[in-house]
Design an enzyme around this catalytic site. Structure first.
Site, PDB file in Angstrom:
ATOM      1  N   LYS A  46       1.722   2.264  -4.996  1.00  0.00           N
ATOM      2  CA  LYS A  46       2.286   1.704  -6.233  1.00  0.00           C
ATOM      3  C   LYS A  46       1.392   2.015  -7.436  1.00  0.00           C
ATOM      4  O   LYS A  46       1.885   2.212  -8.526  1.00  0.00           O
ATOM      5  CB  LYS A  46       2.395   0.176  -6.128  1.00  0.00           C
ATOM      6  CG  LYS A  46       3.633  -0.318  -5.435  1.00  0.00           C
ATOM      7  CD  LYS A  46       3.840  -1.798  -5.654  1.00  0.00           C
ATOM      8  CE  LYS A  46       2.904  -2.698  -4.904  1.00  0.00           C
ATOM      9  NZ  LYS A  46       2.898  -2.676  -3.459  1.00  0.00           N
ATOM     10  N   GLY A  63      -4.264  -4.818  -4.377  1.00  0.00           N
ATOM     11  CA  GLY A  63      -5.358  -3.974  -4.841  1.00  0.00           C
ATOM     12  C   GLY A  63      -4.856  -2.578  -5.072  1.00  0.00           C
ATOM     13  O   GLY A  63      -4.150  -2.048  -4.236  1.00  0.00           O
ATOM     14  N   HIS A  64      -5.139  -2.030  -6.241  1.00  0.00           N
ATOM     15  CA  HIS A  64      -4.897  -0.603  -6.358  1.00  0.00           C
ATOM     16  C   HIS A  64      -5.938   0.089  -7.196  1.00  0.00           C
ATOM     17  O   HIS A  64      -6.635  -0.511  -7.992  1.00  0.00           O
ATOM     18  CB  HIS A  64      -3.472  -0.246  -6.791  1.00  0.00           C
ATOM     19  CG  HIS A  64      -2.873  -1.130  -7.790  1.00  0.00           C
ATOM     20  ND1 HIS A  64      -1.786  -1.898  -7.515  1.00  0.00           N
ATOM     21  CD2 HIS A  64      -3.215  -1.359  -9.062  1.00  0.00           C
ATOM     22  CE1 HIS A  64      -1.474  -2.575  -8.592  1.00  0.00           C
ATOM     23  NE2 HIS A  64      -2.314  -2.273  -9.528  1.00  0.00           N
ATOM     24  N   ASP A 100       0.808  -1.217   0.000  1.00  0.00           N
ATOM     25  CA  ASP A 100       0.000   0.000   0.000  1.00  0.00           C
ATOM     26  C   ASP A 100       0.842   1.268   0.000  1.00  0.00           C
ATOM     27  O   ASP A 100       0.458   2.274   0.592  1.00  0.00           O
ATOM     28  CB  ASP A 100      -0.966   0.015   1.207  1.00  0.00           C
ATOM     29  CG  ASP A 100      -1.726  -1.282   1.323  1.00  0.00           C
ATOM     30  OD1 ASP A 100      -2.279  -1.721   0.319  1.00  0.00           O
ATOM     31  OD2 ASP A 100      -1.746  -1.868   2.429  1.00  0.00           O
ATOM     32  N   GLN A 139       2.163  -6.553  -3.044  1.00  0.00           N
ATOM     33  CA  GLN A 139       2.619  -6.582  -1.644  1.00  0.00           C
ATOM     34  C   GLN A 139       3.971  -5.842  -1.546  1.00  0.00           C
ATOM     35  O   GLN A 139       4.157  -4.880  -2.259  1.00  0.00           O
ATOM     36  CB  GLN A 139       2.706  -8.010  -1.098  1.00  0.00           C
ATOM     37  CG  GLN A 139       1.338  -8.677  -0.933  1.00  0.00           C
ATOM     38  CD  GLN A 139       0.852  -9.311  -2.209  1.00  0.00           C
ATOM     39  OE1 GLN A 139       1.582 -10.000  -2.899  1.00  0.00           O
ATOM     40  NE2 GLN A 139      -0.400  -9.086  -2.552  1.00  0.00           N
TER      41      GLN A 139
HETATM   42  P1  IMP Z   1      -2.436 -13.003   2.420  1.00  0.00           P
HETATM   43  O1  IMP Z   1      -1.536 -12.474   1.336  1.00  0.00           O
HETATM   44  O2  IMP Z   1      -3.903 -12.806   2.118  1.00  0.00           O
HETATM   45  O3  IMP Z   1      -2.107 -14.400   2.840  1.00  0.00           O
HETATM   46  O4  IMP Z   1      -2.182 -12.093   3.732  1.00  0.00           O
HETATM   47  C1  IMP Z   1      -0.966 -12.145   4.442  1.00  0.00           C
HETATM   48  C2  IMP Z   1      -0.572 -10.763   4.927  1.00  0.00           C
HETATM   49  O5  IMP Z   1      -0.239  -9.939   3.822  1.00  0.00           O
HETATM   50  C3  IMP Z   1      -1.674 -10.032   5.694  1.00  0.00           C
HETATM   51  O6  IMP Z   1      -1.078  -9.235   6.696  1.00  0.00           O
HETATM   52  C4  IMP Z   1      -2.280  -9.127   4.626  1.00  0.00           C
HETATM   53  O7  IMP Z   1      -2.914  -8.002   5.186  1.00  0.00           O
HETATM   54  C5  IMP Z   1      -1.035  -8.748   3.856  1.00  0.00           C
HETATM   55  N1  IMP Z   1      -1.292  -8.355   2.475  1.00  0.00           N
HETATM   56  C6  IMP Z   1      -1.568  -9.152   1.420  1.00  0.00           C
HETATM   57  N2  IMP Z   1      -1.712  -8.437   0.306  1.00  0.00           N
HETATM   58  C7  IMP Z   1      -1.504  -7.152   0.630  1.00  0.00           C
HETATM   59  C8  IMP Z   1      -1.484  -5.918  -0.134  1.00  0.00           C
HETATM   60  O8  IMP Z   1      -1.660  -5.876  -1.352  1.00  0.00           O
HETATM   61  N3  IMP Z   1      -1.232  -4.791   0.602  1.00  0.00           N
HETATM   62  C9  IMP Z   1      -0.975  -4.819   1.924  1.00  0.00           C
HETATM   63  N4  IMP Z   1      -0.970  -5.941   2.669  1.00  0.00           N
HETATM   64  C10 IMP Z   1      -1.239  -7.093   2.018  1.00  0.00           C
END
Ligand code: IMP
Length: 429
Positions: free
Chosen positions: A16, A40-41, A13, A223
């Protein structure tokens, strides 16, 4: 002329979307290489707002979008997203969207297991997005994933589904969650196959042709380094590697194709989900950053935790991520603060330490050591040149560069695409 790879340097976040959109307008092809629809963006183009999770941003700019083999693909989420952007006027066809036929699928069992496991973890929950990302990557490594190419082979699907269900139903039943039948999964796959298969191809081959033809490729990370499964705050991480090296393996190109690595960093820090966050602020300043920065998760809508800029973590992200230059975003959110702090080191159990520890207990106990500088009263929002920035804001940026040992090559001063100060065009490097 180089390719460019964009990665986040904090916990995601970092803004990007805007940077990738800006770079996409200068690229021919935009490639997603890891993650899934947990990313997500939001892209604002004219009066249209596009919300993307899985589709590469370049599609919005009329460029070819690629989903590489390193991505885990939820076919329903993908189709919903394609339908949404198509209704907004974009054209998404097998000519404009290439999906690696060796990419693993996220199936309904994965989301169910992700959520059931999180519920069972109690106070040690990870705070996942609940979208099945982790279980889908586990299946890939365990060699039982259904990949897109399997959809063309009913006989392969048949035995792979048996193996998959044996594993998942055992776990789901053990967790007290609903199990799945083979017919349920077959119906799911039968429904999505005619729409998904036409997009699938040998992405590595097409990217190699594109490279030979001198086309500019932008690799779009999701991420961020602190959520990397090896280098992040494990186990509070996502299930893929997020560093720039993965742009190559996650799409099937040579490591030398990764090009200029642009690391995105917010001028402060945020995190969604659980896990250590040394500079987190639980006071009014934290709330002010959250309100001004509109810090709510794009995917889950959760409020983001906010804190000061952590130069130690970013220096590490620069080193392990192979970052060539930084795009610093949301500087304007700091406008008007009396004082601004930067984390320059840590204290752990009374000892000074200079790098972030690896064990979860130590990561949680670490206390930041701050350097504090005066803020600035003037607004930086909308600045398009250094000359428009207050002297104190320039000092802040310069200090960050020293501490993280990387140049700030791009500065973003508002969500508007053109409110950007460019020091160096990464494609020209
Ligand atoms: P997962 O990717 O759904 O397994 O989540 C694992 C961790 O990564 C959690 O803390 C989520 O909030 C974080 N996370 C996954 N995708 C994003 C993203 O695009 N932005 C910020 N945090 C993310």
């Amino acid at each position: 002329m180089s390719n460019v790879t964009v990665i986040g340097t904090q916990w995601g976040d970092e803004g990007k979307g805007k940077i990738v959109d800006w770079l996409a307008s200068r690229a021919d092809i935009v490639v997603r290489f890891q993650g899934g629809h947990n990313a997500g963006h939001t892209l604002v183009v004219g009066d249209q707002v596009y919300k993307l999770s899985l589709l590469p941003s370049g599609l919005v700019r009329g460029k070819i979008g690629v989903i590489g083999n390193g991505v885990v693909v939820d076919p329903k989420a993908l189709m919903t997203e394609i339908d949404r952007v198509t209704a907004q006027g974009l054209v998404v066809t097998p000519e404009t969207l290439w999906i690696a036929e060796n990419a693993p699928l996220i199936l309904p069992v994965h989301g169910a297991l992700d959520r059931a496991r999180e519920a069972a973890r109690g106070e040690h929950k990870i705070g996942t997005t609940g979208r099945g990302i982790g279980p889908a990557y586990e299946d890939k490594v365990a060699r039982r994933a259904i990949r897109i190419c399997d959809l063309a082979e009913p006989e392969t699907l048949d035995w792979k589904l048996d193996e998959l269900l044996l594993h998942h139903n055992t776990l789901l039943a053990g967790l007290g969650a609903e199990t799945f039948t083979k017919d349920q999964l077959k119906d799911f796959l039968t429904e999505i196959t005619p729409r998904l298969l036409p997009f699938s191809c040998q992405v590595w081959d097409r990217l190699d042709e594109a490279r030979r033809a001198g086309r500019r490729i932008l690799f779009e990370g999701a991420q961020a380094v602190m959520l990397d499964v090896d280098h992040g705050t494990y186990p509070y991480v996502t299930s893929s590697n997020t560093v720039a090296a993965v742009a190559a393996s996650g799409s099937g190109v040579s490591p030398s194709s990764v090009g200029f690595v642009l690391g995105i960093a917010k001028a402060y820090t945020t995190r969604v989900g659980e896990g250590p966050f040394p500079t987190e602020l639980h006071d009014q300043t934290g709330r002010t950053l959250g309100e001004r920065g509109h810090e709510f998760g794009t995917v889950t809508g959760r409020p983001r935790r906010c804190g000061w800029f952590d130069a130690v973590l970013i220096r590490r992200a620069v080193r392990v991520g192979g970052v060539s230059g930084i795009a610093l975003t949301k500087l304007d959110v700091l406008d008007g603060l009396d004082e601004i702090s930067i984390c320059v080191g840590y204290e752990l159990d009374g000892q000074k330490i200079e790098t972030f520890p690896s064990a979860p207990g130590a990561q949680a106990r670490v206390k930041p050591v701050y350097e504090t500088m005066p803020g600035w009263k003037e607004t930086t929002a909308g600045a398009r040149s250094w000359a428009e920035l207050p002297a104190q804001a320039i000092k802040y940026v310069r200090r960050i560069e020293e501490l993280i040992e990387a140049p700030v090559t791009l500065l973003s001063t508002s969500p508007e695409r053109d409110d950007t100060i460019l020091m160096r065009d990464p494609f020209e490097d």
